[in-house]
Motif scaffolding. Structure first.
Motif, PDB file in Angstrom:
ATOM      1  N   LEU A 127     -42.067   6.387   9.169  1.00  0.00           N
ATOM      2  CA  LEU A 127     -42.777   6.817   7.971  1.00  0.00           C
ATOM      3  C   LEU A 127     -42.461   5.980   6.739  1.00  0.00           C
ATOM      4  O   LEU A 127     -43.192   6.055   5.747  1.00  0.00           O
ATOM      5  CB  LEU A 127     -42.453   8.286   7.668  1.00  0.00           C
ATOM      6  CG  LEU A 127     -42.718   9.290   8.794  1.00  0.00           C
ATOM      7  CD1 LEU A 127     -42.316  10.691   8.365  1.00  0.00           C
ATOM      8  CD2 LEU A 127     -44.180   9.256   9.218  1.00  0.00           C
ATOM      9  N   THR A 176     -49.635  12.446   9.781  1.00  0.00           N
ATOM     10  CA  THR A 176     -48.518  13.286  10.203  1.00  0.00           C
ATOM     11  C   THR A 176     -48.950  14.574  10.892  1.00  0.00           C
ATOM     12  O   THR A 176     -48.114  15.369  11.272  1.00  0.00           O
ATOM     13  CB  THR A 176     -47.624  13.666   9.006  1.00  0.00           C
ATOM     14  OG1 THR A 176     -48.414  14.385   8.054  1.00  0.00           O
ATOM     15  CG2 THR A 176     -47.023  12.468   8.362  1.00  0.00           C
ATOM     16  N   ASP A 228     -46.778   6.678   8.047  1.00  0.00           N
ATOM     17  CA  ASP A 228     -47.101   7.562   6.941  1.00  0.00           C
ATOM     18  C   ASP A 228     -46.075   7.404   5.839  1.00  0.00           C
ATOM     19  O   ASP A 228     -45.792   6.290   5.434  1.00  0.00           O
ATOM     20  CB  ASP A 228     -47.216   9.004   7.432  1.00  0.00           C
ATOM     21  CG  ASP A 228     -47.814   9.931   6.382  1.00  0.00           C
ATOM     22  OD1 ASP A 228     -48.581   9.433   5.546  1.00  0.00           O
ATOM     23  OD2 ASP A 228     -47.524  11.129   6.403  1.00  0.00           O
TER      24      ASP A 228
END
Length: 593
Positions: free
Chosen positions: A56, A392, A402
């Motif tokens: 992420l 997500t 993300d």
């Protein structure tokens, strides 16, 4: 739903930290316990998130921060969104056979901004040393951390691609040739060595600020930049276009850039002043949504009823449509943000919100911007459609990258909200000798001349990263945000409305069913959309879902607890501190005392 929570709202007076991973939250709190302030805690938390949520965010990524500092007595923004390199021209990319910038690989890379932003925050607002804030990240990179199941799944799914196309990533993420098992102890010793060397170079100088400047130099003008430039000189790697490409980032690009401190964009709403980044981010879309909703009696609506969901979604459709035409780097384009937030403009736009769901993308027409409007709409009409999803959401592919989020408030009354992103393990190959990869933020540019978001050297991509600070009656009160790409402000908006109008505490507001729309073009490759779409957690109830369909929404039903990753922190006038974090995905945590 009012009064129901999955967890207690955290209360205290000493300090609170909320982030998208429990380990990072605990690290932030440990910094407060050691005497650091909210800025020190945010930096240490952010560096740990690069280690424990590598799918992420990462060291080669970017971040905006919005914060209130007691010292300066004002809300400010750190822009650590790196711009496009000098070689990133539309002609070059089209010469590579591209019509869209891929969502991964080396051509998608802009100057990595996060580290300079963190060091700027530490230098000007923090109190601790480079060693203090980097040592927790070094510990988890060197000694290991229990790898999240989602990280393990991402690595497993990409393992064969890494082996064939990105061997440096294969060596880092599949040591010994096998993907890590969920919750197994995972290490990144090369990354730990990079941070150790930065500390060593920092401590070659005397004085805290001089050491921070040495760390910045090591990254942007020293060994980190040299390793990156050396790799990019010859690397030519596969990306989402289906072809191999070389990057255009150079050592000179990195050496000549630094993060900046800016004034936030704000809007007054029912006694609150909501502060966001400028229109180089999507944050003003939340402000435009609030301006539209100011004309509705939100307090009279059921906070999880069909009227509330419909009204909020229709406002967001209009705000995000304007984002597509007008937002961009204001250093390179004239962005009429004052007009977009004006009462006269908003009052006319509000008339478009009726009891029926819109199936059209309807940006407003602003005098003097007719050509820009026409060019944008012509381009978007020629793109076709297709469903775009938030990366997500638990029921979808693990291959998208993300974002993470951090909120911190200390006992002195400093508030920090940060949304780091980019440089995730899926974005580009690991740089040899550094243990991290670069970002893919350039995918947010268009390869079409004449737009605020057209690719150009030195221009910031119009990022989706959008942390929030809110003041109540002029008093710095709340920090909140979420990962989620285009959905970040879409999830923050109902959270804020439910707190302001319905009296839900932070945890209650976070735990309410969430929703968002893919009505407008995605900011991420391949830039698809679905007019009229709305995705809603089924916990909102069948009656509400059916009522939304009756209003004309194309409803995508998704499982409960699968949408959004909100965290929040609040300081009452009495000094009481509150914090909360979503139970969704079973990672985020808030702590405090």
């Amino acid at each position: 739903m009012n009064g129901f929570t999955t967890r207690p709202e955290i209360l205290g007076t000493f300090g609170v930290v909320a982030s998208t991973h429990w380990i990072a939250t605990a690290v932030g709190m440990s910094i407060l316990e050691k005497g650091g302030n909210a800025f020190d805690a945010a930096v240490a938390t952010g560096m740990v998130l690069q280690v424990v949520e590598p799918h992420l965010n990462g060291a080669g990524g970017d971040m905006p921060a919005i914060f209130y500092s007691k010292k300066n007595n004002k809300v400010e923004v750190i822009c650590a969104q790196g711009p496009a390199p000098a070689g990133a021209t539309i002609d070059h990319y089209k010469g590579e056979g591209l019509d869209l910038i891929p969502g991964d690989g080396l051509l998608a890379t802009v100057i990595p901004g996060a580290f300079d932003g963190w060091m700027l925050m530490l230098r000007d607002y923090g109190t601790m040393s480079v060693r203090d804030v980097l040592e927790p990240a070094i510990y988890y990179a060197e000694n290991g951390h229990p790898v999240l199941p989602r990280v393990a799944a991402t690595i497993r799914d990409l393992g064969e691609f890494f082996r064939k196309e990105w061997p440096t990533s294969f060596a880092t993420w599949l040591p010994g040739g096998a993907a890590p098992e969920p919750h197994s102890n995972f290490r990144n010793p090369v990354l730990a060595s990079t941070w150790k060397r930065i500390i060593a170079e920092a401590e070659s100088r005397k004085g805290r600020e001089n050491q921070i400047e040495a760390a910045r130099d090591a990254f942007y003008r020293g060994f980190v930049a040299e390793n990156i430039a050396g790799y990019l000189q010859s690397a030519e790697v596969m990306d989402a276009s289906g072809n191999r490409h070389k990057g255009v980032l150079t050592a000179d690009d990195m050496a000549n850039w630094h993060a900046t401190i800016e004034t936030p964009q704000t809007y007054e709403y029912h006694g609150w002043t909501v502060a966001k980044t400028g229109p180089w981010g999507q944050g003003p879309a939340l402000l435009q949504s609030l301006a539209l909703l100011k004309g509705f009696d939100i307090a009279a609506m059921d906070p999880s009823g069909a009227e509330f969901v419909h009204t909020v979604v229709e406002a967001m459709k209009l705000a995000y449509a304007d984002r597509e035409v007008y937002y961009g780097d204001p250093h390179h384009s004239d962005v009429p943000i004052g007009h977009l937030l004006s009462d006269a403009y908003t009052n006319e736009r509000r008339k478009l919100i009726t009891g029926e769901a819109s199936r059209e993308l309807r940006p407003g027409k602003i005098p003097g911007f007719e050509a820009q409007y026409d060019l944008t709409m012509h381009m978007l009409r020629g793109m076709g459609g297709g469903v775009v999803y938030e990366p997500t959401m638990a029921h979808l592919s693990e291959k998208r990258g993300d974002t993470v989020h951090i909120d911190v408030i200390d006992r002195e009354g400093n508030l920090v909200s940060v949304t780091p992103s980019g440089g995730w393990l899926q974005s580009s190959p690991i740089i040899p000798g550094l243990g991290f990869c670069l970002n893919s933020r350039a995918q947010m540019f268009w390869l079409q001349e004449g737009l605020p978001t057209s690719l150009a050297p030195g221009k910031r991509p119009r990022t989706t990263l959008t942390p929030t600070i809110a003041l109540f009656e002029g008093r710095p009160t709340m920090a909140f945000g979420t990962p989620g790409g285009d959905q970040q402000d879409q999830w923050q908006l109902p959270f804020f409305l439910r707190h302001v109008h319905h009296g839900l505490n932070l945890q209650e507001a976070i735990d309410q069913p969430l929703f968002h729309t893919a009505h407008f073009p995605s900011s991420f490759y391949p830039r698809t959309s679905e007019l009229g779409n709305i995705t809603v957690e089924t916990s909102i109830g069948t009656a509400v879902l059916n009522a939304l369909e009756q209003r004309g929404h194309l409803v995508t039903r998704t499982d409960p607890w699968t949408v959004g990753r909100l965290t929040a922190a609040k300081r009452e006038q009495s000094g009481l501190l509150r914090a909360a974090a979503t139970p969704r995905l079973m990672q985020a945590y808030a702590i405090g005392r």
